[in-house]
Design an enzyme around this catalytic site. Structure first.
Site, PDB file in Angstrom:
ATOM      1  N   ASP A 141     -72.219 -81.431  -5.731  1.00 29.96           N
ATOM      2  CA  ASP A 141     -72.362 -82.081  -4.431  1.00 29.96           C
ATOM      3  C   ASP A 141     -71.139 -82.938  -4.101  1.00 29.96           C
ATOM      4  OD1 ASP A 141     -75.517 -81.915  -3.540  1.00 29.96           O
ATOM      5  OD2 ASP A 141     -75.214 -81.797  -5.708  1.00 29.96           O
ATOM      6  N   ARG A 142     -70.779 -82.933  -2.824  1.00 30.47           N
ATOM      7  CA  ARG A 142     -69.662 -83.771  -2.382  1.00 30.47           C
ATOM      8  C   ARG A 142     -70.096 -85.221  -2.201  1.00 30.47           C
ATOM      9  NH1 ARG A 142     -65.718 -82.917   2.920  1.00 30.47           N
ATOM     10  NH2 ARG A 142     -64.492 -84.810   2.604  1.00 30.47           N
TER      11      ARG A 142
END
Length: 352
Positions: free
Chosen positions: A84-85
């Site tokens: 995930d960013r």
């Protein structure tokens, strides 16, 4: 299939009546993901393995930074999986550097990318080469009774959760599905391999999610049904076997999981009742199925049930739970590679 149908779809939940709610990802640190690797690098070899902690950054973008720092082509940098960013994540990268000294990585990287460890190995890090991920999530402004939370957590431990592909797989407003349909219809061509992979994965995941949603509606997503194909727990090994008391018991014990189709060329492995249901759903997405087959994907299977390991919760500042801002809950659990934390959250409550 019209686009408004895509935008409005909501996949069925098992726990439809939860009153629990809160917020997730108020800050990147609220969503922590730690990769669990299959093995440790040996210390010898032409590949430099880097254990990276990144905050609010895209995995592939970090890969590009490492390639630039090492002075190598982007293809010489690899990682096991995307993270995930909008999160704080730790994962391994490998950089192929035969006969060369590694640079001072940290001096060439932004503060949001921290090198935790560096070690050489004789092989590159391959995609999918990980056991799973440990998640530590902070649920802010948590609303709901602890008794309901405790009961929900216990139910998930016992029965698992639907193994949906997460919404991020489909893009904002299901943009990736829309693009896949237009690509399959010949409205444009794709030269970028990464985009091609994204659209194919999105289309395949879309069909799988619809099959799983239908099984939840039928209340048999985690039960053995005549015609099912089963996956051994902890592996990707699948087989078909006629329904029997032994199969029913093994599914109940989570030794086996019923599966659904990941669409592609070839015949479906399912039979009888399951085959009819999967074929009927595939027919409603014929353009996606045809596109996946034309692009060479082959029929595969994915478990419909996700067993959640080491699931626990802890209240943060519980003494302030009567405050209008609500309390906070820290949730931790471990998932196999390729599975989504959002699938767990969706079965606990509503977290925006």
């Amino acid at each position: 299939m019209p686009m408004n149908h895509i935008e409005k779809v909501n996949f069925t939940k098992v726990n439809k009546n939860s009153t629990l709610s809160g917020r997730i990802r108020s800050t990147a640190s609220d969503f922590q993901v730690d990769e669990i690797q299959q093995f440790s690098p040996s210390g010898i070899g032409e590949h430099v393995w880097l254990h990276i902690k990144k905050t609010g950054e895209n995995t592939d973008w970090v890969g590009g930074l490492l390639a630039k720092a090492a002075g190598v082509p982007r293809r010489d940098v690899s990682y096991a999986g995307l993270k995930d960013r909008n999160a704080v994540t730790t994962q391994w990268f490998s950089v192929q550097m035969p006969g060369r000294e590694a640079p001072d990585w940290q001096a060439l990287l932004p503060e949001s990318v921290e090198v935790l460890a560096e070690k050489r190995h004789d092989k590159k890090l391959k995609r999918g080469a990980l056991i799973g991920n440990k998640f530590t999530l902070k649920l802010s402004d948590f609303k709901g009774e602890e008794s309901e939370l405790a009961a929900t957590i216990e139910r998930i431990k016992q029965q698992g959760v639907p193994n949906y592909f997460g919404a991020q797989r489909f893009g904002h407003n299901n943009y990736n599905i829309e693009r896949a349909e237009k690509w399959f219809a010949g409205e444009f061509k794709i030269k970028d391999r990464a985009k091609r992979s994204i659209y194919l994965s999105s289309a395949r995941s879309w069909i799988f999610n619809h099959i799983l949603s239908a099984r939840i509606e039928a209340d048999n997503w985690n039960k053995a049904v005549e015609g099912d194909v089963y996956m051994l727990n902890g592996s990707k090994s699948c087989f078909y076997e006629a329904l029997s008391d032994e199969i029913i018991q093994r599914v109940e014990k989570h030794d086996l999981h019923p599966t659904a189709a990941l669409w592609g060329r070839g015949r479906l492995a399912s039979q009888d009742e399951t085959l009819l249901m999967e074929t009927a759903i595939a027919d409603t997405f014929k353009s996606l199925c045809d596109g996946l087959e034309r692009n060479g994907l082959k029929q595969e299977r994915r478990a419909m049930r996700l067993s959640v390991e080491n699931l626990s919760y802890t209240y943060i500042d519980k003494d302030n739970s009567a405050d209008e801002t609500g309390s906070a809950v820290e949730l931790s659990f471990t998932l196999p590679a390729g599975c989504y934390a959002t699938s767990v959250l969706a079965e606990i409550g509503r977290f925006d």
